[in-house]
Structures are given as structure tokens and as C-alpha cells.
Design a protein around this motif. Structure first.
Motif, PDB file in Angstrom:
ATOM      1  N   GLY B 117      47.790  47.856  29.968  1.00 29.63           N
ATOM      2  CA  GLY B 117      48.362  47.754  28.665  1.00 29.63           C
ATOM      3  C   GLY B 117      48.951  46.424  28.547  1.00 29.63           C
ATOM      4  N   ASP B 118      49.079  45.434  29.540  1.00 33.27           N
ATOM      5  CA  ASP B 118      49.825  44.253  29.547  1.00 33.27           C
ATOM      6  C   ASP B 118      49.123  43.133  30.263  1.00 33.27           C
ATOM      7  OD1 ASP B 118      51.528  42.207  30.406  1.00 33.27           O
ATOM      8  OD2 ASP B 118      53.038  43.598  30.959  1.00 33.27           O
ATOM      9  N   PRO B 119      48.629  42.083  29.430  1.00 30.32           N
ATOM     10  CA  PRO B 119      47.668  41.121  29.948  1.00 30.32           C
ATOM     11  C   PRO B 119      48.158  40.319  31.117  1.00 30.32           C
ATOM     12  CG  PRO B 119      47.347  40.974  27.700  1.00 30.32           C
ATOM     13  CD  PRO B 119      48.631  42.233  27.934  1.00 30.32           C
ATOM     14  N   GLY B 120      49.675  39.983  30.915  1.00 27.64           N
ATOM     15  CA  GLY B 120      50.350  39.216  31.775  1.00 27.64           C
ATOM     16  C   GLY B 120      50.468  39.781  33.321  1.00 27.64           C
ATOM     17  N   LEU B 121      50.708  41.063  33.220  1.00 26.72           N
ATOM     18  CA  LEU B 121      50.950  41.900  34.357  1.00 26.72           C
ATOM     19  C   LEU B 121      49.521  42.025  35.162  1.00 26.72           C
ATOM     20  CD1 LEU B 121      53.123  43.518  35.853  1.00 26.72           C
ATOM     21  CD2 LEU B 121      52.415  45.682  34.910  1.00 26.72           C
ATOM     22  N   ALA B 122      48.525  42.178  34.277  1.00 20.87           N
ATOM     23  CA  ALA B 122      47.149  42.378  34.920  1.00 20.87           C
ATOM     24  C   ALA B 122      46.574  40.936  35.486  1.00 20.87           C
ATOM     25  CB  ALA B 122      46.308  42.371  33.669  1.00 20.87           C
ATOM     26  N   ALA B 123      47.266  39.754  34.987  1.00 19.17           N
ATOM     27  CA  ALA B 123      46.982  38.538  35.597  1.00 19.17           C
ATOM     28  C   ALA B 123      47.748  38.453  37.058  1.00 19.17           C
ATOM     29  CB  ALA B 123      47.441  37.304  34.800  1.00 19.17           C
ATOM     30  N   GLN B 124      49.057  38.980  36.901  1.00 21.78           N
ATOM     31  CA  GLN B 124      49.801  38.878  38.411  1.00 21.78           C
ATOM     32  C   GLN B 124      48.712  39.925  39.405  1.00 21.78           C
ATOM     33  OE1 GLN B 124      53.971  39.066  38.482  1.00 21.78           O
ATOM     34  NE2 GLN B 124      54.177  39.232  36.369  1.00 21.78           N
ATOM     35  N   TYR B 125      48.675  40.945  38.927  1.00 19.64           N
ATOM     36  CA  TYR B 125      48.187  41.997  39.659  1.00 19.64           C
ATOM     37  C   TYR B 125      46.693  41.561  40.449  1.00 19.64           C
ATOM     38  CZ  TYR B 125      44.731  45.620  40.970  1.00 19.64           C
ATOM     39  OH  TYR B 125      43.901  46.551  41.276  1.00 19.64           O
ATOM     40  N   LEU B 126      45.906  40.819  39.349  1.00 21.60           N
ATOM     41  CA  LEU B 126      44.560  40.059  40.073  1.00 21.60           C
ATOM     42  C   LEU B 126      44.868  39.103  41.008  1.00 21.60           C
ATOM     43  CD1 LEU B 126      42.521  39.815  36.762  1.00 21.60           C
ATOM     44  CD2 LEU B 126      42.278  41.474  38.848  1.00 21.60           C
TER      45      LEU B 126
END
Lengths: 200, 200
Positions: B117-126
Motif C-alpha cells: 500500500g505504500d510505494p515509498g516503503l516498497a522502494a525501501q524494501y527493494l
């Protein structure tokens, strides 16, 4: 020509209004907070009109999402030109384009977040939405098996996972671009994995 | 033997307490509501101790999840016995077992729902979690390419998606059993898709 065109048209308008209202509400407040009352109020119909066509909230929610894609027209069948590679590429390119489109994918993302957190909803999703779509896709793979383009002992459920799960994951995690080339690459690799063994 | 064993041991205990506290808090209240203050309080350390090792909340959260798996020991490398099929099956069976275990998978599911649900968090996760793991897996695939077990022109990012995305999707949607046989089937199909072309 039907004898009573007006009631049929009114009926179809109500059905569309219910599906649109359902999808809007799921996106706005989340699945858990959507009620049949709220759908009826937004669609301008009575609750009984909804219950005449759908047994439960889950049923109308999944129908509303099914109606979003071409599959919602009632015919879930994939194209069958006899060329499995060309047919799958056409279907996968269309699917990739849908998921790359925010208007289509934002409500689907909201629904997926609910499904992932709720095993009961996941089971309903598999039965009412993913299941019928998967059956249609497997029918096309089965016809390719009969044509000798896919190994006769291929596990078609696993084949669908191989074809669609990478796209689903890339979309969910925003981990890469969703392009026609990506759709083609997934089809090429999956068909290579499913190819019949060469005769000795 | 180190000269000052006590400070080093105390330091390692603090690091572990911080990682445990972080994971517990993400599971209990969700990523958005976790603060460095709350982690420090639960771990029994000062905020400055956390900032000495991690630059941000995202960094400590992803490290805490990385620490959950064997990969957290610092060595992300996959086994390399020279047999890519055997090595991938060992790794995939272990991964499937982890995801089938609720103690491991419940916090990962909570984190995934936030990431989706959170593109910024997804980028950090990746960048912080999936990226380093993927690089380690690609290193093993590259060594299989050099051994002639995988096509020299295979797209290794796509190869990883083919191998892991079906498992991820099946786990997220609870759409099928997570078994050793499933792990093996995914490896067999993926390797068939990646196999070098037969010489004429």
C-alpha cells in the motif's frame, strides 16, 4: 426484439449502478466497511434489488471487480487462433496494460490488500473471481495440449502461476516496469518450461 | 579472544533486543505507527544506540526482518555444490517451509501489506531487503551459467521472478499448499525454462 424493452433496460441500468457503487465504496472505505445498505443508497436502488441478484456482499464485490475487465462481459474464454504463443501474448499484453493503468489497478490494489489480510475473503476471492478466470485460461492451455504445443503431463495450475505470478508480484511490489516486452518474455519463458519433450 | 569481551557481548545483546522489539512492534501496531522511541523503550536502550547502527526506521525494520531468516547471519550466499538443481531445491524447500510456518510468516505478511500500500516503503524494501537477497541468488545463477547449466543469455531478474513469484502469490492469497513437492516443481519448471538450447 424483446416484448418489454424498458424493464430490461432499467434492470441493466440498476445492475451497472450497483456494480459501480460497490467498486467505488471498496476503494473509498475498504472492503470491511462496505455494507449492502451503503451500496443500495449510492446506487439508488432498494436492498432487495441487490439481494435479488447476489447472495452476499462478497458476491457483489467480486462481480463488480470482474466487470472491470473485458472478462466481465460474461465471456471469459481466451482467444483461440490455434497459435498458443500468439494468443497468450495478446492476453498477457492486455493484462499488463490493465495493471499499468491506475484507474484499473487502484481499486484492485485496495481489494488485494484486504484479501491478503483476510483468509475468509481470500477463499471467496478464489472461488468467485480468480477461479472462473483460471478455468477459462486452463481451457485454452488444454486446447494447446491437444494441439501438441504444451506437454501432455504439464500441471496447468502451476503453468498459470508461472505465467501470472511474476506479473502480480511486480505490480504489487512495484519492482519493475510493466511493458509489452515483459508480457512477451513471460509467455516465452513459460512456454519453454511447458514444451513437450523432444522425441528421441 | 577479543580484549574487551563484555562490551562486545553487551553490544550484541542490545542489537538483538532492538531487532526483536522492532519486529514485535511492526506485527502489533503496523509499520506506520512504529517509532524509534517505541523501539528504544521496548528494547531497553537509548534512542542514540539505535541511531548509532541505523540511519532510519526503514533501515532497522528491514534489518529486523532480514535477521528472521538464515540470511540474517550476514552470509547471504546460496550453497554451491556445483549442481544448480540440487542447490535450488534445498533453498526453495527451506523457503517454502519458512512461509508455511506462522511464526515466521505472520510478521512478514503484516509487513507485506504495508509495502503493497505504500510505494515509498516498497522502494525501501527493494533496496534494503529484497535487493541484497536477490543479488545473492543471482550470484548462484551466474555460477550455473558459467557451468553451462543455464542459458548464457538468460535474464536472471526474470529467472528469479519465475522461481519465487509463484510461491509468493500462493502464500499471499493462500491459494494452494506450500510443500517440498511444490518447491521441487517450481525449480524443475524454472530450470527447464532457463536451460541452454541444445546444440544442433
Amino acid at each position: 426484439m424483446p416484448k418489454q424493452p424498458d424493464p430490461a433496460r432499467r434492470s441493466e441500468r440498476s445492475r451497472q449502478a450497483i456494480l459501480d457503487a460497490t467498486r467505488e465504496l471498496v476503494s473509498e472505505v475498504g472492503y470491511a466497511k462496505v455494507s449492502i445498505e451503503a451500496i443500495a443508497a449510492r446506487a439508488g436502488v432498494g436492498k432487495q434489488t441487490i439481494y435479488r441478484w447476489w447472495r452476499s456482499k462478497g458476491a457483489v464485490v467480486f462481480d463488480s471487480f470482474l466487470a472491470l475487465s473485458d472478462a466481465g462481459e460474461g465471456d471469459l474464454a481466451l482467444p483461440d487462433t490455434g497459435d498458443i504463443e500468439a494468443d497468450l501474448k495478446a492476453v498477457m499484453r492486455a493484462t499488463v496494460a490493465e495493471f499499468a493503468d491506475p484507474a484499473f489497478s487502484a481499486p484492485i490494489r485496495a481489494l488485494n490488500m484486504e484479501i491478503i489480510g483476510d483468509p475468509g475473503l481470500a477463499a471467496q476471492y478464489l472461488e468467485k473471481l480468480a477461479g472462473p478466470l483460471d478455468e477459462a485460461k486452463k481451457a485454452r492451455l488444454r486446447s494447446a495440449q491437444q494441439a501438441g504445443q504444451i506437454a501432455p503431463d504439464a500441471d496447468l495450475d502451476l503453468a498459470l502461476e508461472l505465467l501470472y505470478a511474476p506479473l502480480y508480484q511486480r505490480w504489487l511490489l512495484r519492482s519493475g516496469p510493466l511493458t509489452p516486452e515483459y508480457a512477451d518474455a513471460l509467455v516465452d519463458l513459460t512456454l519453454k518450461a511447458l514444451r513437450p519433450s523432444a522425441r528421441p
